[in-house]
Design a protein around this motif. Structure first.
Motif, PDB file in Angstrom:
ATOM      1  N   ASP A  71     -64.338  23.133  -5.313  1.00 16.20           N
ATOM      2  CA  ASP A  71     -64.508  23.404  -3.887  1.00 16.20           C
ATOM      3  C   ASP A  71     -64.221  22.119  -3.112  1.00 16.20           C
TER       4      ASP A  71
ATOM      5  N   ARG B 119     -59.654  31.715   0.368  1.00 15.46           N
ATOM      6  CA  ARG B 119     -60.965  31.748  -0.277  1.00 15.46           C
ATOM      7  C   ARG B 119     -61.713  33.036   0.063  1.00 15.46           C
TER       8      ARG B 119
ATOM      9  N   TYR C 233     -64.725  21.415  -0.055  1.00 13.67           N
ATOM     10  CA  TYR C 233     -65.824  21.047   0.832  1.00 13.67           C
ATOM     11  C   TYR C 233     -66.904  20.275   0.074  1.00 13.67           C
ATOM     12  N   LYS C 234     -67.184  20.696  -1.174  1.00 18.88           N
ATOM     13  CA  LYS C 234     -68.173  19.975  -1.969  1.00 18.88           C
ATOM     14  C   LYS C 234     -67.660  18.596  -2.373  1.00 18.88           C
TER      15      LYS C 234
END
Length: 240
Positions: A7, A71, A9-10
């Motif tokens: 991910d 996603r 964003y992570k």
């Protein structure tokens, strides 16, 4: 079989609902921390590669919107597959599933309607009715607003990126790549909106420009010089 993709964003340590400025600031902070020129070891190299890969996916509004749409499609497909698998498992365990003999010898002498034929791209639901594949409109949006994010109430207006228009000319200092004054240099902003520079000086995203902003504010009389502040502090203890 490969696992799910990391991910982005992570990896960049930001929330999926974060504003564009936050993602830019997070990428720069992590890049400075794990850049090969400042960090050593194989772990730092791997982290830097992952950070760059994450930036390629969500760095910039267009790439981020494309990634978010893809996603959403994958998540919808995963939910549909999970629902279908749970229904099939329940039918096997509870004996409620239909077999060929059920259609040949219906109870009560009344033959129910046969299930619809399967076709490419259409998955039959547990009830027998076809479920069309879920699609996402090209106009799909996450609901995030690009207007007003991160601005304090004291600011006059909540404008979006580039809302100030084209720079007036005669640039000096660093050029902004985010916010309402995107494309403007710090010197051009100083001639138009000193309050914005004061706000930017207080925000985390303004850290790379603080030295230049400090110099501008002192030249404009909006901030006293270090020498004057030291002189005033000494004056407090002057003998009378």
């Amino acid at each position: 079989m490969s696992g799910p993709s990391p991910d982005p964003y992570k990896i960049l340590q930001v929330d999926p609902e974060a504003e564009e400025e936050v993602i830019v600031a997070a990428y720069r902070r992590l890049a400075r921390k794990y850049h090969p020129d400042t960090a050593t070891g194989t772990e730092a190299l791997g982290r830097m590669q992952a950070i760059n890969a994450a930036w390629e996916l969500i760095g910039g509004p267009k790439r981020r919107a494309a990634y978010d749409r893809q996603r959403a499609i994958q998540e919808a497909s995963s939910r549909s597959s999970a629902a279908g698998g749970s229904a099939a498992a329940g039918a096997r365990e509870g004996g409620t599933g239909s077999s060929a003999s059920d259609w040949d010898q219906p109870p009560g002498g009344q033959r129910p309607d046969p299930p619809p034929p399967r076709s490419a791209g259409v998955r039959p639901a547990p009830s027998g009715r076809p479920i069309e594949p879920e699609t996402v409109s090209r106009d799909w949006t996450t609901g995030r607003s690009s207007v007003g994010g991160g601005y304090e109430p004291s600011m006059r207006t909540a404008d979006g990126t580039g809302a100030a228009g084209d720079p007036p000319g005669n640039p000096s200092g660093s050029v902004m790549n985010f916010g309402r004054y995107s494309g403007w240099s710090l010197g051009e902003i100083a001639r138009r909106d000193l309050e914005y520079l004061e706000w930017l000086d207080r925000m985390p995203i303004g850290r790379p420009y603080r030295d230049q902003i400090d110099e501008i504010l002192r030249e404009k009389g909006r901030r006293r010089s270090a020498a004057a502040e030291t002189r005033d502090r000494r004056g407090l203890f002057r003998r009378r």
